[in-house]
Motif scaffolding. Structure first.
Motif, PDB file in Angstrom:
ATOM      1  N   PHE A   1       0.857  -1.191   0.000  1.00 39.80           N
ATOM      2  CA  PHE A   1       0.000   0.000   0.000  1.00 39.80           C
ATOM      3  C   PHE A   1       0.895   1.244   0.000  1.00 39.80           C
ATOM      4  O   PHE A   1       1.149   1.827   1.056  1.00 39.80           O
ATOM      5  N   PRO A   2       1.397   1.642  -1.157  1.00 44.04           N
ATOM      6  CA  PRO A   2       2.319   2.796  -1.207  1.00 44.04           C
ATOM      7  C   PRO A   2       1.656   4.057  -0.670  1.00 44.04           C
ATOM      8  O   PRO A   2       0.479   4.306  -0.871  1.00 44.04           O
ATOM      9  N   ARG A   3       2.447   4.833   0.051  1.00 43.53           N
ATOM     10  CA  ARG A   3       1.957   6.102   0.578  1.00 43.53           C
ATOM     11  C   ARG A   3       3.114   7.086   0.640  1.00 43.53           C
ATOM     12  O   ARG A   3       4.281   6.689   0.696  1.00 43.53           O
ATOM     13  N   SER A   4       2.774   8.342   0.627  1.00 42.02           N
ATOM     14  CA  SER A   4       3.799   9.382   0.656  1.00 42.02           C
ATOM     15  C   SER A   4       4.306   9.578   2.087  1.00 42.02           C
ATOM     16  O   SER A   4       3.534   9.865   3.001  1.00 42.02           O
ATOM     17  N   LEU A   5       5.600   9.412   2.266  1.00 41.09           N
ATOM     18  CA  LEU A   5       6.243   9.623   3.562  1.00 41.09           C
ATOM     19  C   LEU A   5       7.123  10.872   3.448  1.00 41.09           C
ATOM     20  O   LEU A   5       8.218  10.822   2.879  1.00 41.09           O
ATOM     21  N   GLY A   6       6.641  11.977   3.967  1.00 42.48           N
ATOM     22  CA  GLY A   6       7.377  13.232   3.877  1.00 42.48           C
ATOM     23  C   GLY A   6       8.483  13.327   4.911  1.00 42.48           C
ATOM     24  O   GLY A   6       8.920  12.334   5.497  1.00 42.48           O
ATOM     25  N   TRP A   7       8.902  14.561   5.152  1.00 44.45           N
ATOM     26  CA  TRP A   7       9.983  14.779   6.113  1.00 44.45           C
ATOM     27  C   TRP A   7       9.579  14.366   7.518  1.00 44.45           C
ATOM     28  O   TRP A   7      10.441  14.051   8.356  1.00 44.45           O
ATOM     29  N   GLU A   8       8.264  14.342   7.792  1.00 45.29           N
ATOM     30  CA  GLU A   8       7.809  13.937   9.122  1.00 45.29           C
ATOM     31  C   GLU A   8       8.128  12.478   9.425  1.00 45.29           C
ATOM     32  O   GLU A   8       8.074  12.063  10.584  1.00 45.29           O
ATOM     33  N   PHE A   9       8.462  11.720   8.390  1.00 41.62           N
ATOM     34  CA  PHE A   9       8.853  10.325   8.619  1.00 41.62           C
ATOM     35  C   PHE A   9      10.044  10.237   9.562  1.00 41.62           C
ATOM     36  O   PHE A   9      10.150   9.306  10.370  1.00 41.62           O
ATOM     37  N   PHE A  10      10.945  11.211   9.484  1.00 41.35           N
ATOM     38  CA  PHE A  10      12.162  11.166  10.307  1.00 41.35           C
ATOM     39  C   PHE A  10      11.868  11.439  11.785  1.00 41.35           C
ATOM     40  O   PHE A  10      12.751  11.253  12.636  1.00 41.35           O
ATOM     41  N   LEU A  11      10.642  11.857  12.093  1.00 40.35           N
ATOM     42  CA  LEU A  11      10.265  12.009  13.499  1.00 40.35           C
ATOM     43  C   LEU A  11      10.179  10.667  14.208  1.00 40.35           C
ATOM     44  O   LEU A  11      10.116  10.620  15.441  1.00 40.35           O
ATOM     45  N   VAL A  12      10.173   9.595  13.428  1.00 37.42           N
ATOM     46  CA  VAL A  12      10.122   8.273  14.043  1.00 37.42           C
ATOM     47  C   VAL A  12      11.396   8.000  14.850  1.00 37.42           C
ATOM     48  O   VAL A  12      11.373   7.218  15.818  1.00 37.42           O
ATOM     49  N   ILE A  13      12.502   8.660  14.488  1.00 39.31           N
ATOM     50  CA  ILE A  13      13.761   8.420  15.210  1.00 39.31           C
ATOM     51  C   ILE A  13      13.678   8.921  16.655  1.00 39.31           C
ATOM     52  O   ILE A  13      13.921   8.142  17.587  1.00 39.31           O
ATOM     53  N   PRO A  14      13.329  10.201  16.906  1.00 41.02           N
ATOM     54  CA  PRO A  14      13.168  10.609  18.310  1.00 41.02           C
ATOM     55  C   PRO A  14      12.014   9.873  18.993  1.00 41.02           C
ATOM     56  O   PRO A  14      12.065   9.640  20.203  1.00 41.02           O
ATOM     57  N   GLY A  15      10.977   9.511  18.213  1.00 44.06           N
ATOM     58  CA  GLY A  15       9.879   8.758  18.811  1.00 44.06           C
ATOM     59  C   GLY A  15      10.337   7.411  19.336  1.00 44.06           C
ATOM     60  O   GLY A  15       9.978   6.997  20.444  1.00 44.06           O
TER      61      GLY A  15
END
Length: 297
Positions: free
Chosen positions: A165-179
């Motif tokens: 299920f392709p989806r657009s992962l913007g710059w907010e994807f990198f918030l997963v690191i501090p999360g």
């Protein structure tokens, strides 16, 4: 006989008395400095708990062909079953709902593992605690490292979903690191705190297991708050009750970036506040009980 008793009492008094002009230095075992030193020394012994964590996985899945991937398969099957079922019940698009459920289950496995296994971490390592002169935090780091490895294995399911299920992962994807880092830090203090409490009071471990099961149903994992708020009226008002559950916010700061959704700022503030408060509580507990754990196990 009376003379021997008097002699013994005199010897004990001489050995336990403080010489004139001398003072007994205060013990630093019940200080925040000693508690922090335990965490620091445990972190420095990373080679030990990294090796023990890997050994735990090898031991658990010895002579197994797939090894820890059995957990990945089980998580994937459960996510698929729950995603199909609840997407039909709530009439939600499977492409949107299945990633929500899957990532929620993956993160929940880490959270529940830190709570349930953390409550028995010192009891399970009784032999090492009594025989190995190591900081208590070594056993906690070992548990969190093991759960992190399982989390990494389970993220393979997320990768497959992104491909299907392709989806657009913007710059907010990198918030997963501090999360993720916040999730790991909370895993440390949760395991440390509940581990000491459950070692002293053995009824705490089964109680936590029951409460963790209850929290699974009241946390938006197999359901979404958006489904309730879209109904409007009283149902939408009741949906706000979910925000009283701190685990909801922990899930959101990791799940939302992984499925391409924005993360509201208040989720981060709540998670940071609970992280700081939890670390403080764990430090207080370590100051009071850390040196007693070896006697309780």
């Amino acid at each position: 006989m009376e003379q021997e008793k008097n002699t013994l009492a005199a010897d004990i008094a001489r050995m336990t008395s403080t010489p004139e002009g001398h003072t007994v230095p205060p013990s630093d075992s019940k200080t925040f400095r000693a508690a922090f030193e335990d965490l620091l020394q445990g972190a420095k012994q990373h080679e030990l708990w990294l090796m023990l964590g890997l050994q735990d996985i090898k031991q658990r899945y010895r002579r197994s062909v797939l090894g820890p991937f059995w957990i990945t398969i089980a998580t994937g099957v459960m996510a698929l079953a729950l995603g199909l079922l609840y997407s039909m019940l709530f009439q939600l698009p499977l492409a949107d709902f299945l990633p929500h459920v899957t990532v929620g289950l993956i993160m929940w496995n880490f959270i529940s593992g830190a709570i349930k296994e953390g409550s028995t971490i010192f009891i399970d390592n009784e032999g090492l605690i009594k025989q190995l002169p190591a900081p208590l935090s070594v056993h906690v780091y070992r548990l969190v490292w093991r759960q992190t490895l399982f989390l990494g294995h389970n993220l393979i399911i997320w990768l497959l979903l992104i491909i299907i299920f392709p989806r657009s992962l913007g710059w907010e994807f990198f918030l997963v690191i501090p999360g993720m880092l916040l999730l790991i830090v909370n895993g440390v203090w949760v395991s440390m705190f509940f581990g000491m409490v459950a070692t002293r009071f053995r009824d705490v471990a089964p109680l936590l297991e029951a409460l963790t099961q209850l929290l699974f149903y009241v946390t938006p994992i197999v359901w979404t708050t958006k489904t309730l708020t879209d109904q409007g009226g009283a149902v939408a008002d009741r949906a706000r009750i979910a925000e009283l559950n701190p685990l909801y916010h922990y899930l959101e700061v990791v799940r939302a970036p992984l499925i391409g959704e924005p993360v509201a700022a208040y989720h981060w503030w709540i998670v940071l506040a609970f992280t700081a408060g939890g670390l403080l509580i764990a430090m207080v507990a370590m100051r009071q009980w850390r040196f007693r754990v070896s006697y309780w196990v």
